[in-house]
Each structure stands twice: as structure tokens, then as C-alpha cells.
Motif scaffolding. Structure first.
Motif, PDB file in Angstrom:
ATOM      1  N   VAL A 102       0.871  -1.176   0.000  1.00  0.00           N
ATOM      2  CA  VAL A 102       0.000   0.000   0.000  1.00  0.00           C
ATOM      3  C   VAL A 102       0.902   1.219   0.000  1.00  0.00           C
ATOM      4  O   VAL A 102       1.755   1.353   0.886  1.00  0.00           O
ATOM      5  CB  VAL A 102      -0.909   0.020   1.248  1.00  0.00           C
ATOM      6  CG1 VAL A 102      -1.789   1.263   1.266  1.00  0.00           C
ATOM      7  CG2 VAL A 102      -1.771  -1.239   1.303  1.00  0.00           C
ATOM      8  N   GLY A 103       0.735   2.083  -1.005  1.00  0.00           N
ATOM      9  CA  GLY A 103       1.576   3.273  -1.040  1.00  0.00           C
ATOM     10  C   GLY A 103       1.669   3.847  -2.437  1.00  0.00           C
ATOM     11  O   GLY A 103       1.082   3.307  -3.386  1.00  0.00           O
ATOM     12  N   PRO A 104       2.447   4.922  -2.566  1.00  0.00           N
ATOM     13  CA  PRO A 104       2.602   5.569  -3.866  1.00  0.00           C
ATOM     14  C   PRO A 104       3.537   4.785  -4.786  1.00  0.00           C
ATOM     15  O   PRO A 104       4.111   3.771  -4.385  1.00  0.00           O
ATOM     16  CB  PRO A 104       3.209   6.931  -3.508  1.00  0.00           C
ATOM     17  CG  PRO A 104       3.939   6.690  -2.232  1.00  0.00           C
ATOM     18  CD  PRO A 104       3.158   5.637  -1.505  1.00  0.00           C
ATOM     19  N   ALA A 105       3.711   5.306  -6.017  1.00  0.00           N
ATOM     20  CA  ALA A 105       4.492   4.598  -7.040  1.00  0.00           C
ATOM     21  C   ALA A 105       5.921   4.323  -6.592  1.00  0.00           C
ATOM     22  O   ALA A 105       6.539   3.356  -7.047  1.00  0.00           O
ATOM     23  CB  ALA A 105       4.486   5.406  -8.339  1.00  0.00           C
ATOM     24  N   SER A 106       6.437   5.135  -5.672  1.00  0.00           N
ATOM     25  CA  SER A 106       7.814   4.903  -5.216  1.00  0.00           C
ATOM     26  C   SER A 106       7.951   3.567  -4.480  1.00  0.00           C
ATOM     27  O   SER A 106       9.054   3.083  -4.258  1.00  0.00           O
ATOM     28  CB  SER A 106       8.256   6.053  -4.311  1.00  0.00           C
ATOM     29  OG  SER A 106       7.343   6.223  -3.246  1.00  0.00           O
ATOM     30  N   CYS A 107       6.836   2.970  -4.088  1.00  0.00           N
ATOM     31  CA  CYS A 107       6.873   1.664  -3.410  1.00  0.00           C
ATOM     32  C   CYS A 107       6.970   0.503  -4.392  1.00  0.00           C
ATOM     33  O   CYS A 107       7.041  -0.657  -3.971  1.00  0.00           O
ATOM     34  CB  CYS A 107       5.640   1.475  -2.532  1.00  0.00           C
ATOM     35  SG  CYS A 107       5.529   2.686  -1.221  1.00  0.00           S
ATOM     36  N   ASP A 108       6.956   0.805  -5.695  1.00  0.00           N
ATOM     37  CA  ASP A 108       7.027  -0.286  -6.667  1.00  0.00           C
ATOM     38  C   ASP A 108       8.308  -1.095  -6.545  1.00  0.00           C
ATOM     39  O   ASP A 108       8.334  -2.283  -6.888  1.00  0.00           O
ATOM     40  CB  ASP A 108       6.896   0.267  -8.093  1.00  0.00           C
ATOM     41  CG  ASP A 108       5.443   0.609  -8.435  1.00  0.00           C
ATOM     42  OD1 ASP A 108       4.544   0.208  -7.664  1.00  0.00           O
ATOM     43  OD2 ASP A 108       5.223   1.274  -9.458  1.00  0.00           O
TER      44      ASP A 108
END
Lengths: 253, 334
Positions: free
Chosen positions: A62-68
Motif C-alpha cells: 500500500v503506497g505511492p508509485a515509489s513503493c514499486d
């Protein structure tokens, strides 16, 4: 058999930071990594998958694209599917995260949800059990041994408690288990799977909104010193000399 | 009756371990009393399980709080699911404004679920609190223990998990024991079945009584570097080598040498924390040490907030110099 593994991106423990106007700002060379407890959970999921004829492992964050990057690592380790729930506010609490996960997982019919006993950074240990309760699943936490009886659809879990005391918990599937460290040796991602992960973007789903927040962070500050906290000055030799002197003064050396 | 008086009680839920009250139960009672005093409501302690009565009496005597002993036949050992259901069933009767659980493997097994069931605010790992205007706010460690987050509940009820060792045990007063109320409840149907587990790993017997503990954290980098710590331990007449959980997980030291929440709790005269970050899971096992020296290359490491002496240095460079200096200035006891 379908296993959902919840993984979180955390900053490396040594990441330097500043406090700016009451909030925490990481500064270079801060780096992120997969929460180490979640690595154990993912390894346990992948080990189960290897022992079962038809098993798929989905890693979710769960989180923004930087967590990909954490999902790329999950796929690099062997997850079949990676999903990211996007759009929660920065600093969403465990209930918001658990609500988003539960809303998505409810439609998916997972047999088993695994996650780390806590995140290294926030150390709350709440998302797994909250998610289980929201889904109406039985759960247990701090598990250091797992054994699946697939025929009976029962999971045997050994949980570790204070002082190393152990307790055995039997749970019918579907269920949620949070894992403590040391249960296995998390594998390194393989190059071929990492390459595949780079070419396979995660499935991104708008996170469902949970209930209104019931608590809020009003301030972030540096902790007070519990003791003298004398920081030794000087070069290595000076510090060593000073430490020896302090220990001798106190008759500790 | 004013609004404050109408407020439900602060209810601490005792933690039982090995047939008795865990020390943290009385710390919860202290916090419950403080909070209730500030909020103008009652404080109560709940003791839950089979054979609850004698423990309820003991808790009332030690804490001076009103205690509700809930006798549950068949609840011989901890069950997170049973705790969650029983407390939810007791809720209408207790009508608490706050519920206090221990931030332990047991508390964390039921408190988050209870917060969901009862639509409560949830604040975990509480180490401090204070009134901010008319509302209590609670301090907890975050960012690997390096900062304190202060959190304010936006509603009641509130479920708190409280870090062991953060609040005092009630003073051994001559105060009257609290009133004990006894209830009986059926064991609720549970989907999870609990039974005794394997034996805990046998502990290094020397660890508990050691006057000097040299403890390795992940910051030592690799197992071979334990030799440096052995050299350091060799400076003292009876130092014992120990490790944080990650070091034991990696197999660099046995679990019998683990200090922390799931390992040993120690209080030597001197604790040398080498490459240990200072996560709470570790510090609960060593925070009562007489003198704490921390060596870590990360100047913001949480362990430094707990140390008497902080050495910001790389271990591999520092320890050989330290050993040499100590040896050179004589008086080596071994």
C-alpha cells in the motif's frame, strides 16, 4: 491455494533524517528496503508454494508509485502477482491500510494471508490482525514455525512470546498469520526474475477508503535522553582512551 | 453530573504469564490510575482466565485499583481470539473510555482486533503521555525508534498498547487493596485452537548473572567480526557475549544468547551495545543495565538515547584500538 503476502517498503534503519516543522524528512543517502519481517513472510509463502501442486503467491503493498521497488523485489524473489493499492494519504494509520487491504482482498478468495509481525520503522504490528478481523478471518501473530495440512485445510503455527516461550496455534484456512524473524532464510531475488519484474508493472488499484481517522499525529520530535548520553569527542584513539578512563573510574574495567 | 464524571472508566487488561501476573500488568495499572485521574473517571483492572480469582486478589492488593476478575473455565493459556471475544462481550458492561493492553506478543495478538470490533481509536507502543489542552496525547517510538510521535485520539473509546518498562510499578503502599468483583464467563467458541508449544531455547545460564555483557547487533556486519567482540569481552574478568535477535536469526549466535523481548532480560553492571540499533524489541531486555555504553556508526541510532556513553564509530576500527588501549594501560584482570 492462493496466498496473499503483505509487504511494506521501509527506510533502511541507518537512513539519516531531519525534523522539519514537526515532520520527518529523510535525507541522502537514505535508501528504502523491504520490511525485513515481510521478507520472512514472503519466503514462507514461496516455500509453501514450492511444496504445493497448484499455488500462487500475490504480494501486495500500500503506497505511492515509489513503493514499486518493493514489489519488484517480491517478484524477483518469486511472487507470481504484485499489486499496489494507491491513493491513501501520506501517514495513513494501520486501520486505513488494513481497511484498504481488506476491501481488495475480500473479492479475491485467498486461502492464506501472511505478513511480517511488524514493520521495522513503525513497529505497530497492527495491519495483519486488523485486516483479519475486518475480513472475519482467524489469525495469530509472532509465528516462528508453520506447517500446513492441506487435506484438512489446517495451518499449524508456533508462536513465540516473551522470553522465548512458545505456543502452538491451529487455524483453519482461510486465516492470517504474521511472522516473526528467523523462521527461514529469505532468498535473494534472481536476476531473471528481477528482469521479468522490471518488465511487469504491478497491478495498481485505487485504495478503498476506510473509516474516518480515529487518531492523528500531532508532533514528531527527537526522544529525550534516558541517561547521560555522553558523546565522546575526538578521533578514534582519543575516544578509546576516554572510554577506558570512564570504565576504570567506575571500576568496570 | 458533569460530562467528565460521565466518562467511562480506564480499563487496563492484565497480562498473565506462567501462571502469574506479568510485571507489565502493574505498569498498566499505574498508567490507568494516572489517566483516570486526569480524565476524572475511574480506573479498573481486568484479570481474565481460568483461575482468575487469586490473581485478581493479588492485582487488587498490589495496584490498589478496582479489579474485575473474569473466571473463564477452559481459558488456561493465552488465546488472542478468546481475549478479543471476551473483552468485546464485556464491553457494554465495562463501557470503557480507554482500554490498556501490554505492547507484547500477547497484547498485540488481541488489541488490534478489539479496536476493529469496537470501532476504537488505536495507539500502539505507548511510552509516555501528557495532557494537551483537554485531551491526552500519547508518545510512541517511530522511525526505527529514532523519533517520538505524539498521537492524539480523535474519539473514544481508545485502545492503547503500552510498552513494557515505560511506566512505574505502583509503589508498595499501605493503600487499601482495590475492590474485587468476580464474574464468570463461558469460553467463547474460537476457530483457533491453542496448545503448549515447544520448549523455549535453553538460555546461556551465565548471561542472567553476568556483570558485564558485550552485545552484538547486526552492525557487526559478519559473523567473523564476533572475534573482535570476544577480544573486547576478554578485557573483563567475567564478560558474557550476547546478541540482538537479528544476530541470532542469522545463526551468528545461538538463541540462548539473545537479549530482548523474546530472549533474556539482563541487568549487568555494564552493557556494551556494539552495532545495535536500539529497537524496542531489544532494549526492553537490557534497559535496566547499570551502565550502558553504545558503539554505533549511525549517529542517530536509537540506542544512543538510552546510553550513558555514546561512541559514534565504526566497530571494526574502534574495537581493536579500544582493546589495545585498555591492555596497554595495564590492570587487565584476566
Amino acid at each position: 491455494m492462493r496466498i496473499l503476502c503483505l509487504v511494506k517498503q521501509v527506510s533502511e534503519p541507518e537512513s539519516p533524517f531531519d525534523l522539519e516543522q514537526g515532520s520527518l524528512v529523510l535525507r541522502p543517502p537514505a535508501r528504502s528496503q523491504m520490511n525485513s519481517y515481510d521478507e520472512y513472510a514472503l519466503e514462507a509463502a514461496l516455500t509453501l508454494k514450492e511444496s504445493l501442486p497448484d499455488c500462487r503467491v500475490c504480494a501486495l503493498t500500500v503506497g505511492p508509485a515509489s513503493c514499486d521497488t518493493v514489489l519488484q523485489r517480491a517478484m524477483g524473489m518469486g511472487a507470481d502477482q504484485v499489486v499496489r493499492l494507491d491513493g491513501l494519504d501520506d501517514g495513513a494509520g494501520p486501520l486505513a491500510v488494513a481497511s484498504a487491504v481488506a476491501a481488495w482482498a475480500k473479492e479475491q478468495a485467498f486461502d492464506l494471508i501472511l505478513t511480517g509481525v511488524m514493520s521495522q520503522d513503525a513497529m505497530q504490528g497492527a495491519v495483519g490482525p486488523m485486516c483479519a478481523e475486518l475480513l472475519g478471518l482467524p489469525w495469530t501473530s509472532s509465528v516462528v514455525e508453520l506447517a500446513l495440512d492441506q487435506e484438512q485445510r489446517v495451518l499449524g503455527a508456533q508462536r513465540e512470546m516473551e522470553g522465548g516461550r512458545r505456543q502452538q496455534v491451529e487455524l483453519p484456512l482461510p486465516c492470517m498469520v504474521s511472522l516473526n524473524s528467523g523462521i527461514n532464510r529469505p532468498r535473494y531475488p534472481t536476476l531473471s526474475l528481477l528482469l521479468k519484474a522490471k518488465k511487469t508493472p504491478p497491478q495498481v488499484v485505487e485504495a478503498a477508503r476506510g473509516p474516518q481517522p480515529r487518531e492523528r499525529v500531532i508532533r514528531v520530535s527527537l526522544p529525550g535522553k534516558k541517561r547521560a548520553g555522553l558523546v565522546l569527542p575526538g578521533d578514534t584513539a582519543t575516544k578509546a582512551q576516554r572510554l577506558v578512563a570512564i570504565l576504570r573510574e567506575r571500576a568496570l574495567l | 453530573m458533569s460530562a467528565a464524571q460521565a466518562m467511562g472508566p480506564v480499563v487496563a487488561v492484565a497480562e498473565l504469564a506462567e501462571g502469574g501476573l506479568a510485571p507489565v500488568s502493574l505498569e498498566l495499572a499505574s498508567l490507568a490510575r494516572e489517566l483516570a485521574g486526569a480524565l476524572g473517571c475511574q480506573a479498573k483492572l481486568v484479570v481474565l482466565g481460568e483461575g482468575a480469582e487469586p490473581l485478581a486478589q493479588e492485582a487488587a492488593r498490589l495496584s490498589g485499583l478496582a479489579v474485575i476478575g473474569v473466571e473463564v473455565t477452559g481459558l488456561e493459556m493465552f488465546s488472542g481470539e478468546a481475549h478479543c471475544r471476551l473483552l468485546a462481550d464485556l464491553w457494554p458492561q465495562l463501557n470503557p473510555s480507554y482500554v490498556l493492553a501490554a505492547h507484547t506478543t500477547s497484547g498485540l495478538d488481541w488489541a488490534p482486533g478489539l479496536a476493529v470490533l469496537l470501532e476504537a481509536a488505536y495507539i500502539s507502543g505507548v511510552e509516555s503521555w501528557r495532557m494537551e489542552a483537554d485531551t491526552p496525547c500519547f508518545g510512541r517510538a517511530a522511525q526505527h525508534g529514532k523519533v517520538v510521535e505524539e498521537i492524539e485520539p480523535l474519539q473514544e473509546p481508545v485502545v492503547l498498547t503500552v510498552q513494557p518498562g515505560s511506566f512505574p510499578q505502583p509503589e508498595a503502599t499501605t493503600a487499601e487493596p482495590g475492590r474485587v468483583e468476580l464474574l464468570t464467563r463461558e469460553l467463547p467458541p474460537c476457530r483457533s485452537k491453542v496448545s503448549p508449544g515447544a520448549e523455549a531455547p535453553s538460555r546461556d545460564a551465565a548471561l542472567a548473572s553476568a556483570s558485564v555483557v558485550v552485545a552484538a547487533g547486526r552492525g557487526i556486519g559478519k559473523q567473523a567480526n564476533l572475534e573482535l567482540l570476544r577480544d573486547l569481552a576478554g578485557l573483563f574478568s567475567s564478560a558474557v557475549l550476547a546478541g540482538s535477535r537479528p544476530v541470532c536469526d542469522l545463526g551468528w549466535l545461538g538463541y540462548g544468547q539473545q537479549v530482548g523481548q523474546t530472549g533474556a532480560t539482563v541487568s549487568p553492571r555494564l552493557y556494551l551495545a556494539c552495532g545495535i540499533s536500539g529497537a524496542r524489541q531489544h532494549t526492553v531486555g537490557m534497559q535496566a543495565s547499570g551502565f550502558i555504553v553504545a558503539i554505533n556508526s549511525d549517529p542517530q541510532a536509537a540506542i544512543f538515547n538510552l546510553a550513558d556513553v555514546c561512541v559514534v564509530e565504526d566497530l571494526l576500527g574502534f574495537i581493536p584500538v579500544l582493546v589495545e588501549q585498555a591492555g596497554a594501560s595495564g590492570n587487565k584482570l584476566t
